[in-house]
Design a protein around this motif. Structure first.
Motif, PDB file in Angstrom:
ATOM      1  N   LEU A 138       0.403  -1.582   0.117  1.00 50.72           N
ATOM      2  CA  LEU A 138       0.041  -0.312  -0.201  1.00 50.72           C
ATOM      3  C   LEU A 138       0.773   1.203  -0.050  1.00 50.72           C
ATOM      4  CD1 LEU A 138      -2.693  -1.320   2.551  1.00 50.72           C
ATOM      5  CD2 LEU A 138      -3.436  -1.081   0.096  1.00 50.72           C
ATOM      6  N   LYS A 139       1.972   1.072   0.882  1.00 52.98           N
ATOM      7  CA  LYS A 139       2.879   2.396   0.789  1.00 52.98           C
ATOM      8  C   LYS A 139       3.135   2.704  -0.132  1.00 52.98           C
ATOM      9  CE  LYS A 139       3.888   2.819   5.637  1.00 52.98           C
ATOM     10  NZ  LYS A 139       5.247   1.954   6.785  1.00 52.98           N
ATOM     11  N   ARG A 140       4.314   1.762  -0.983  1.00 54.41           N
ATOM     12  CA  ARG A 140       4.326   1.470  -2.273  1.00 54.41           C
ATOM     13  C   ARG A 140       3.417   2.040  -3.429  1.00 54.41           C
ATOM     14  NH1 ARG A 140       6.576  -2.325  -5.635  1.00 54.41           N
ATOM     15  NH2 ARG A 140       4.942  -4.371  -3.486  1.00 54.41           N
ATOM     16  N   PHE A 141       2.005   1.420  -3.324  1.00 50.41           N
ATOM     17  CA  PHE A 141       1.357   2.264  -4.432  1.00 50.41           C
ATOM     18  C   PHE A 141       1.791   3.388  -4.355  1.00 50.41           C
ATOM     19  CE2 PHE A 141      -3.512   3.393  -4.192  1.00 50.41           C
ATOM     20  CZ  PHE A 141      -3.649   3.475  -5.391  1.00 50.41           C
TER      21      PHE A 141
ATOM     22  N   PHE B 196      -4.247   8.453  -0.103  1.00 48.69           N
ATOM     23  CA  PHE B 196      -4.077   7.456   0.204  1.00 48.69           C
ATOM     24  C   PHE B 196      -3.715   6.568   1.305  1.00 48.69           C
ATOM     25  CE2 PHE B 196      -3.884   3.218   0.797  1.00 48.69           C
ATOM     26  CZ  PHE B 196      -5.299   2.192   1.514  1.00 48.69           C
ATOM     27  N   ASP B 197      -4.236   6.829   2.702  1.00 49.50           N
ATOM     28  CA  ASP B 197      -3.321   6.562   4.184  1.00 49.50           C
ATOM     29  C   ASP B 197      -3.163   5.118   3.424  1.00 49.50           C
ATOM     30  OD1 ASP B 197      -2.622   6.379   6.774  1.00 49.50           O
ATOM     31  OD2 ASP B 197      -4.013   7.215   7.379  1.00 49.50           O
TER      32      ASP B 197
ATOM     33  N   ALA C 263     -12.019  -1.093   1.070  1.00 54.09           N
ATOM     34  CA  ALA C 263     -13.150  -0.024   2.362  1.00 54.09           C
ATOM     35  C   ALA C 263     -13.523   1.409   1.133  1.00 54.09           C
ATOM     36  CB  ALA C 263     -13.564   0.102   3.236  1.00 54.09           C
ATOM     37  N   TRP C 264     -11.926   2.091   1.424  1.00 53.07           N
ATOM     38  CA  TRP C 264     -11.659   3.026   0.314  1.00 53.07           C
ATOM     39  C   TRP C 264     -12.255   2.658  -1.460  1.00 53.07           C
ATOM     40  CZ3 TRP C 264      -7.179   4.829  -3.431  1.00 53.07           C
ATOM     41  CH2 TRP C 264      -7.021   5.951  -2.958  1.00 53.07           C
ATOM     42  N   ALA C 265     -11.933   1.195  -1.894  1.00 54.15           N
ATOM     43  CA  ALA C 265     -12.169   1.258  -3.450  1.00 54.15           C
ATOM     44  C   ALA C 265     -13.842   0.900  -3.360  1.00 54.15           C
ATOM     45  CB  ALA C 265     -11.630   0.125  -3.663  1.00 54.15           C
ATOM     46  N   ARG C 266     -14.316   0.654  -2.644  1.00 55.84           N
ATOM     47  CA  ARG C 266     -15.154  -0.065  -2.979  1.00 55.84           C
ATOM     48  C   ARG C 266     -16.344   1.622  -2.352  1.00 55.84           C
ATOM     49  NH1 ARG C 266     -18.464  -4.217   0.911  1.00 55.84           N
ATOM     50  NH2 ARG C 266     -17.540  -5.846  -0.727  1.00 55.84           N
ATOM     51  N   ARG C 267     -16.190   3.335  -1.385  1.00 54.71           N
ATOM     52  CA  ARG C 267     -16.829   3.857  -1.440  1.00 54.71           C
ATOM     53  C   ARG C 267     -16.435   4.501  -2.772  1.00 54.71           C
ATOM     54  NH1 ARG C 267     -16.264   8.431   3.353  1.00 54.71           N
ATOM     55  NH2 ARG C 267     -16.968   5.914   4.984  1.00 54.71           N
TER      56      ARG C 267
ATOM     57  N   ILE D 206      -8.854   6.075  -8.734  1.00 55.00           N
ATOM     58  CA  ILE D 206      -8.159   5.152  -7.430  1.00 55.00           C
ATOM     59  C   ILE D 206      -6.526   5.556  -7.741  1.00 55.00           C
ATOM     60  CG2 ILE D 206      -6.878   3.437  -6.323  1.00 55.00           C
ATOM     61  CD1 ILE D 206      -9.841   2.193  -6.394  1.00 55.00           C
ATOM     62  N   TYR D 207      -6.146   5.414  -9.033  1.00 56.95           N
ATOM     63  CA  TYR D 207      -4.853   5.282  -9.445  1.00 56.95           C
ATOM     64  C   TYR D 207      -4.225   7.113  -9.016  1.00 56.95           C
ATOM     65  CZ  TYR D 207      -1.051   4.901 -12.017  1.00 56.95           C
ATOM     66  OH  TYR D 207       0.839   4.942 -12.321  1.00 56.95           O
ATOM     67  N   ARG D 208      -5.692   8.239  -9.967  1.00 61.14           N
ATOM     68  CA  ARG D 208      -4.877   9.687  -9.721  1.00 61.14           C
ATOM     69  C   ARG D 208      -4.600  10.246  -8.314  1.00 61.14           C
ATOM     70  NH1 ARG D 208      -8.927  12.880 -13.109  1.00 61.14           N
ATOM     71  NH2 ARG D 208     -10.616  11.880 -11.951  1.00 61.14           N
TER      72      ARG D 208
END
Lengths: 188, 74
Positions: A20-23, A74-75, A82-86, A67-69
């Protein structure tokens, strides 16, 4: 709030947090990993709201593009799912706003084999028509809560609203649907 | 009575809305990659780099001695 964050931290393994950090730092391979891990869930959620498989694929891509943008915001210590679903819910609701409210009777004929009579077919058509005339936010909540029977907690999380607000939207959707159906001479 | 009504209403909605499979049939990553390639800003040289280069070239043409100064700086 703090408790939820602590729980999230303990839920994820170090490797997941690292991904997630790398993303968040813009690593494309980390994004690919997350995409492959979550694409089916995001698609499944969107298709439940829009009920169109072709559109759902495009909207899944749109969701991950957003999401990518937004990756820098993103934390990594919070839930990616959950973030993606929202974001997916917002994308699906935006799509519902663009779908024509009227549904043609001929398109409905495709489903004729599933219903017994002309009368029942007419009722289905009127119901779908009434559904499409609901405001997009009510449509989304009504489909998830009434048709797919998803838990209110899950819906509230995906919309970023309280469970009470979800119940209120379901109530408003049902009231509007009943009213519209009554106007068409159907008493559900 | 109300519960029966609600159940009837739910079953009417389920019948009216097209049944869908929530399963994803194919991998969408290739499409995602295409989207990233299409929408990502192109790697272009910023305008001020071009302006700086133009200033250097013009100053070298107008003041040829500045070439020595430039070489000394390099």
């Amino acid at each position: 709030m703090m408790a939820a964050q602590t729980e999230a931290r303990t839920q994820f393994s170090t490797a997941e947090i690292e991904t997630l950090k790398r993303f968040a730092a813009g690593d494309l391979s980390a994004f690919e990993m997350l995409f492959r891990q979550h694409q089916a869930q995001v698609y499944g959620w969107i298709v439940r709201v829009v009920r169109d498989t072709g559109a759902a694929e495009d909207l899944t891509i749109e969701t991950f593009w957003r999401i990518y943008r937004a990756r820098e915001r993103f934390d990594p210590e919070r839930s990616f799912g959950a973030w993606a679903r929202r974001i997916a819910t917002n994308v699906a609701i935006d799509h519902l706003k663009t779908v024509p409210q009227e549904v043609s009777y001929s398109a409905e004929a495709v489903r004729a084999v599933e219903v017994d009579s002309d009368l029942q077919q007419h009722i289905c058509w009127q119901t779908e028509r009434a559904f499409r005339q609901l405001p997009a936010k009510l449509q989304a909540v009504a489909k998830l809560a009434l048709v797919d029977e998803r838990p209110y907690e899950e819906i509230s999380e995906s919309l970023g609203i309280s469970v009470g607000a979800v119940k209120s939207r379901v109530f408003r959707a049902v009231r509007l649907l009943r009213k519209k159906l009554k106007q068409s001479g159907i008493e559900p | 009575m109300k519960e029966t009504n609600d159940a009837r209403f739910k079953s009417l909605l389920k019948q009216a809305l097209r049944p869908i499979s929530p399963e994803l049939q194919r991998d969408l990553w290739p499409q995602m990659l295409r989207r990233i390639d299409e929408r990502s800003p192109a790697k272009t040289v910023p305008w001020f780099d071009w302006a700086l280069l133009a200033i250097v070239v013009i100053s070298n043409l107008v003041f040829p001695h500045s070439i020595l100064l430039l070489l000394y700086q390099l």
